[in-house]
Enzyme design. Sequence first.
Site, PDB file in Angstrom:
ATOM      1  N   TYR A 140     -27.500   8.695   5.190  1.00 41.74           N
ATOM      2  CA  TYR A 140     -28.495   9.758   5.045  1.00 41.74           C
ATOM      3  C   TYR A 140     -29.428   9.451   3.875  1.00 41.74           C
ATOM      4  O   TYR A 140     -30.656   9.549   3.993  1.00 41.74           O
ATOM      5  CB  TYR A 140     -27.781  11.089   4.828  1.00 41.74           C
ATOM      6  CG  TYR A 140     -28.692  12.278   4.646  1.00 41.74           C
ATOM      7  CD1 TYR A 140     -29.256  12.921   5.746  1.00 41.74           C
ATOM      8  CD2 TYR A 140     -28.966  12.788   3.375  1.00 41.74           C
ATOM      9  CE1 TYR A 140     -30.078  14.025   5.584  1.00 41.74           C
ATOM     10  CE2 TYR A 140     -29.781  13.885   3.202  1.00 41.74           C
ATOM     11  CZ  TYR A 140     -30.339  14.506   4.312  1.00 41.74           C
ATOM     12  OH  TYR A 140     -31.150  15.603   4.145  1.00 41.74           O
ATOM     13  N   SER A 178     -36.329  23.639  15.347  1.00 40.55           N
ATOM     14  CA  SER A 178     -35.314  24.641  15.692  1.00 40.55           C
ATOM     15  C   SER A 178     -34.330  24.888  14.558  1.00 40.55           C
ATOM     16  O   SER A 178     -33.571  25.852  14.588  1.00 40.55           O
ATOM     17  CB  SER A 178     -34.545  24.216  16.954  1.00 40.55           C
ATOM     18  OG  SER A 178     -33.857  22.989  16.727  1.00 40.55           O
TER      19      SER A 178
END
Length: 236
Positions: free
Chosen positions: A145, A10
């Site tokens: 991250y 998405s």
Amino acid sequence: MKDVLITGASGGIGKTIAVAYIHKGERVYAHYHKNERSILELKAAYPEANLFPVQADLASKDGAKHITEQVQGIDTLILNAGNSFFGILTDMSDTEIEAMIQLQLTSSIKLAKHYINEMVRKKSGSIIVVSSVFGLTGASCEVVYSSVKGGLNAFVKGLAKELGPSGIRVNAVAPGYITTEMNARLTEEDEQLLVNDIPMGRAGQPEEVASLISFLDSGQASYISGQIISVDGAWL
């Protein structure tokens, strides 16, 4: 026709990957967490496509299981789901750290573990990870991250060696600064400073990442495995 599962379909890069596979006429399983609207927009734009929404929260311990219960055997697994946290490490809560590791690293490993069984039986298949240049170099204010992306890169290297004898290829693309919603938090001034550091003088586009993924999943890349390929305009 290939069966292709894309996690994080998405988002900016994921949605563009899905479009690339739709254009190739493949059967696409498009995973999302909350942004169902993005997938429904794809279905509306391509009503004839073999596109199937798959909902799951991959930041939860049962997220990977929720996907494998909905999607059976596949030919190509594209591990793209991810998010970022911009700030110093001590600003992150333990919950945020655990969720990021679960979403991007643990769930990816679990999904690969599940789907490679059928790939090994067929002696064919492809796994492609969307990593980051920060997984190669590390980044201040994006330490966790960088850590999960670095873990994914090592995962790609190890799994490629393990699955090579079975004819299954495992690779990663490592985008640099790409124009996506995730990077929209930057001010115009900050973005310009960043772009000034990129030798090619511009941000990358999601389509440039998707085209590399499409190549890596094609017969033209039949002898490429265990590679982490940067898409960063010679930035890092």
